[in-house]
Design an enzyme around this catalytic site. Structure first.
Site, PDB file in Angstrom:
ATOM      1  N   LYS A  72       0.879  -1.175   0.000  1.00  7.86           N
ATOM      2  CA  LYS A  72       0.000   0.000   0.000  1.00  7.86           C
ATOM      3  C   LYS A  72       0.913   1.221   0.000  1.00  7.86           C
ATOM      4  CE  LYS A  72      -3.679   2.321   2.547  1.00  7.86           C
ATOM      5  NZ  LYS A  72      -3.032   3.436   3.273  1.00  7.86           N
ATOM      6  N   GLY A 116      -8.193   9.729   9.305  1.00  6.64           N
ATOM      7  CA  GLY A 116      -8.559   9.871  10.703  1.00  6.64           C
ATOM      8  C   GLY A 116      -9.572  10.961  11.007  1.00  6.64           C
ATOM      9  N   ALA A 168      -9.502   6.044   3.781  1.00  8.70           N
ATOM     10  CA  ALA A 168      -9.294   7.211   4.647  1.00  8.70           C
ATOM     11  C   ALA A 168     -10.544   8.072   4.795  1.00  8.70           C
ATOM     12  CB  ALA A 168      -8.138   8.084   4.164  1.00  8.70           C
ATOM     13  N   GLY A 169     -10.753   8.524   6.022  1.00  9.75           N
ATOM     14  CA  GLY A 169     -11.784   9.505   6.322  1.00  9.75           C
ATOM     15  C   GLY A 169     -13.138   8.945   6.704  1.00  9.75           C
ATOM     16  N   ASN A 201      -9.385   2.443   9.524  1.00  6.82           N
ATOM     17  CA  ASN A 201      -8.684   2.061  10.753  1.00  6.82           C
ATOM     18  C   ASN A 201      -9.248   2.796  11.962  1.00  6.82           C
ATOM     19  OD1 ASN A 201      -5.122   1.689  11.621  1.00  6.82           O
ATOM     20  ND2 ASN A 201      -6.885   1.587  12.926  1.00  6.82           N
ATOM     21  N   THR A 202      -9.105   4.129  11.968  1.00  2.63           N
ATOM     22  CA  THR A 202      -9.418   4.928  13.146  1.00  2.63           C
ATOM     23  C   THR A 202     -10.853   4.756  13.617  1.00  2.63           C
ATOM     24  OG1 THR A 202      -7.805   6.565  12.356  1.00  2.63           O
ATOM     25  CG2 THR A 202      -9.296   7.252  14.110  1.00  2.63           C
TER      26      THR A 202
END
Length: 286
Positions: free
Chosen positions: A120, A181, A208-209, A230-231
């Site tokens: 990645k 995040g 992301a986001g 992830n977050t």
């Protein structure tokens, strides 16, 4: 009065044959949920969250995990062993890299360590938004693809950049929904919809986001192939429950896209047929 029994969770490919498995560089992946491995409260919660997500791929950062913990009682090695227990396939990343040289060197280290051509690719160009340096990204992708890597580039929703990444040899694109995040969801649905329309045969993964399951479902309803996050799971009040919620939302969004949603319209359209109803007259009179 009878009560319904809970239906065991299944992958959509087993329920709906039209929901085929995700194909990444020739590998069939049973889930459209890719999950990150950072920031969890504990290793045990991380492992439980991966299981609840039913993710087929877990991303790991060589720089963050090995670099930070490698010298602390073998913590780095323990982390890798823990991830391997999940049974998911590893997708190493170049998180934290800001130059082409850093990203390429990190990719080579991950290939030696994990014996995988997958990478990645992240080349960060701005600290506040963690926006990709798309110029460095395309250059690094060209180098790595030529060296036999199978590159998953973290990019923006720019059509021109996407085209150049494909020309460099990438078979998968990972446009952001919003800054890493941030939990803002899809900042620019129009751009993501345009990207999907321009590259109908390319595997597109929103990366992301994403902060809520509803946002993940929205991306899948646009026709995206998978979600990486992830977050939103790691920092949730209950990461395991949130992982499960995301898994269900991603599958539901994909199924909705495959089913074919109605188009939005400005005017109402009665769902009950008007002809034949009481007091209806074909000439428009009451």
């Amino acid at each position: 009065m009878t009560t319904q029994q809970a239906v065991p969770a299944k992958s959509l490919s087993s329920i709906n044959p039209s929901c085929k498995e995700l194909n990444l560089y020739g590998s069939e992946i049973p889930s459209r949920f890719l999950i990150g491995s950072a920031q969890y409260p504990s290793p045990a919660i991380l492992l439980d969250a991966i299981a609840a997500s039913r993710a087929g791929i877990v991303t790991v950062s060589l720089r963050r995990e090995a670099g930070k913990d490698a010298g602390k009682d073998g913590a780095g090695q323990q982390f890798w062993s823990l991830i391997q227990q999940s049974g998911a396939r590893l997708l190493p990343n170049t998180a934290g890299c800001k130059t082409v040289k850093e990203a390429v060197n990190t990719a080579h280290m991950t290939r030696e360590l994990f014996d995988t051509p997958w990478i990645k690719l992240e080349v960060i160009g701005e600290d506040d938004t963690l926006q990709p340096d798309v110029f460095g990204l395309v250059e690094a992708a060209r180098i790595l693809c030529a060296e036999g890597f199978q590159v998953f580039p973290y990019t923006t929703d720019d059509l021109v950049v996407a085209d150049k990444l494909l020309a460099a040899g990438c078979e998968v694109l990972m446009p952001w929904g919003s800054p890493i995040g941030s939990g803002r969801g899809l900042n620019n649905p129009f751009a993501l919809r345009a990207l999907r329309a321009h590259f109908p045969d390319t595997t597109l993964i929103v990366d992301a986001g994403i902060g809520l399951p509803s946002q993940a479902a929205q991306a899948m309803e646009l026709g995206y192939d998978a979600i990486l996050l992830n977050t939103a799971v790691a920092k949730a009040g209950d990461p395991v429950a949130m992982a499960s919620a995301f898994a269900q939302a991603i599958e539901a969004g994909h199924a909705a896209f495959k089913a074919g949603a109605i188009e939005a319209r400005d005017m109402a359209c009665p769902s009950t047929p008007v002809p034949g109803s009481p007091f209806w007259h074909g000439d428009g009179s009451q």
